[in-house]
Design an enzyme around this catalytic site. Structure first.
Site, PDB file in Angstrom:
ATOM      1  N   ASP A  33     -17.796  19.488  15.497  1.00 12.09           N
ATOM      2  CA  ASP A  33     -19.080  19.083  14.922  1.00 12.09           C
ATOM      3  C   ASP A  33     -20.061  18.785  16.052  1.00 12.09           C
ATOM      4  OD1 ASP A  33     -21.128  17.186  13.674  1.00 12.09           O
ATOM      5  OD2 ASP A  33     -19.921  17.707  11.920  1.00 12.09           O
ATOM      6  N   ASN A  89     -18.286  17.334   1.693  1.00 13.11           N
ATOM      7  CA  ASN A  89     -19.550  16.974   1.053  1.00 13.11           C
ATOM      8  C   ASN A  89     -19.950  18.121   0.131  1.00 13.11           C
ATOM      9  OD1 ASN A  89     -19.729  14.582   2.614  1.00 13.11           O
ATOM     10  ND2 ASN A  89     -20.595  15.746   4.292  1.00 13.11           N
ATOM     11  N   HIS A 102     -17.318  23.566   3.828  1.00 14.57           N
ATOM     12  CA  HIS A 102     -16.696  23.132   5.078  1.00 14.57           C
ATOM     13  C   HIS A 102     -15.973  21.807   4.859  1.00 14.57           C
ATOM     14  CE1 HIS A 102     -20.846  21.556   5.078  1.00 14.57           C
ATOM     15  NE2 HIS A 102     -20.434  20.574   5.882  1.00 14.57           N
TER      16      HIS A 102
END
Length: 115
Positions: A33, A89, A102
């Site tokens: 990330d 999410n 993801h």
């Protein structure tokens, strides 16, 4: 395989945008990330463009299973040896910012931001 030319994650898979790769095979791509929230923080994505978990169907079950069984292996390899957290999410109210399915994998020595 479905690809969205406007999707940032599709561009990462295609090599058009650089990333710090953690793993890659014919179906999946994992990378660090860019705004980590833990000492270990990477994402696993399908190479096939699926906008969100809300759009996944029964045909995606094997792919989702592969993602979730790969997560512990990669978490350990990246240094999360005492547990990790997975987050998906989904949609605007779920905090999804990039509309390509993801799975965030976060771990490492605590304390770190949970949120």
């Amino acid at each position: 395989m479905s690809h969205d030319p406007n999707c940032i994650f599709c561009k990462i898979v295609a090599g058009e945008i650089p990333s710090r790769k953690v793993y890659e095979d014919e179906e999946l791509y994992a990378f660090h990330d860019i705004r980590p929230q833990a000492p270990v923080h990477f994402m696993i994505i399908p190479k096939q463009h699926v906008a969100s978990l809300d759009e996944a169907t029964a045909e995606h079950a094997p792919l989702l299973g592969r993602i979730l069984t790969l997560a512990p292996q990669l978490a350990r390899e990246q240094g999360a040896t005492n547990g990790f957290r997975t987050v998906i999410n989904t949609g605007p109210d779920g905090g999804q910012e990039v509309y390509h399915l993801h799975v965030h994998v976060m771990g490492g020595p605590r304390p770190w931001k949970v949120g």
